[in-house]
Enzyme design. Structure first.
Site: not given
Ligand code: 5GP
Ligand code: ZN
Length: 119
Positions: A35-36, A92, A98-99, A105, A107
């Site tokens: 994760d970034i 999520n 929080g998605q 995906h 985590h």
């Molecule tokens: P969500 O919030 O949808 O459950 O998770 C999305 C995740 O993607 C977040 O934890 C966010 O930090 C990660 N993310 C968003 N943009 C990027 C990216 O460009 N590269 C990577 N490796 N992770 C990302």
């Protein structure tokens, strides 16, 4: 068509190699990358290569690939040596939960104590 790459999807771009990512594992159906914006010492995302907007829609359409995602999450935890301490697999679903990326995906979070219940 269900499962096809979406031009406006960040994670489809990572699958295609058009956006770089630190990939830690890859199978025929999944890819796992860091994760970034990590929320724990280990924070890896496991995604299906096929595009589905969330984990439940993936499981409904492609239960085998949903199982692949979960199995890969476990292999990431083993590779990262976070199994003994315990780790969390988070799915999520929906903006209110929080998605932010609407490509399924999981985590994989670990390497520190994790509170329950999450916020
Ligand atoms: P969500 O919030 O949808 O459950 O998770 C999305 C995740 O993607 C977040 O934890 C966010 O930090 C990660 N993310 C968003 N943009 C990027 C990216 O460009 N590269 C990577 N490796 N992770 C990302
Ligand atoms: Zn996608």
């Amino acid at each position: 068509m269900a499962g096809e790459p979406q031009a406006d999807c960040l994670f489809c771009k990572i699958v295609a190699g058009a956006v770089p990512a630190t990939v830690v594992r890859e199978t025929g159906t999944t890819i796992a990358f860091r994760d970034i914006n990590p929320q724990a010492p280990t924070h890896v995302l496991v995604i299906p290569k096929a595009h589905y907007p969330d984990a439940a829609s993936l499981a409904a359409a492609e239960p085998g690939i949903a199982a692949d995602v979960l199995a890969e999450a476990g292999r990431v935890a083993a590779d990262e040596k976070i199994e003994e301490l315990g780790y969390r697999i988070v799915l999520n679903t929906g903006a209110g939960a929080g998605q932010t990326v609407f490509h399924a995906h999981a985590h994989v979070l670990g390497g520190r104590g994790l509170e329950w219940p999450p916020g």
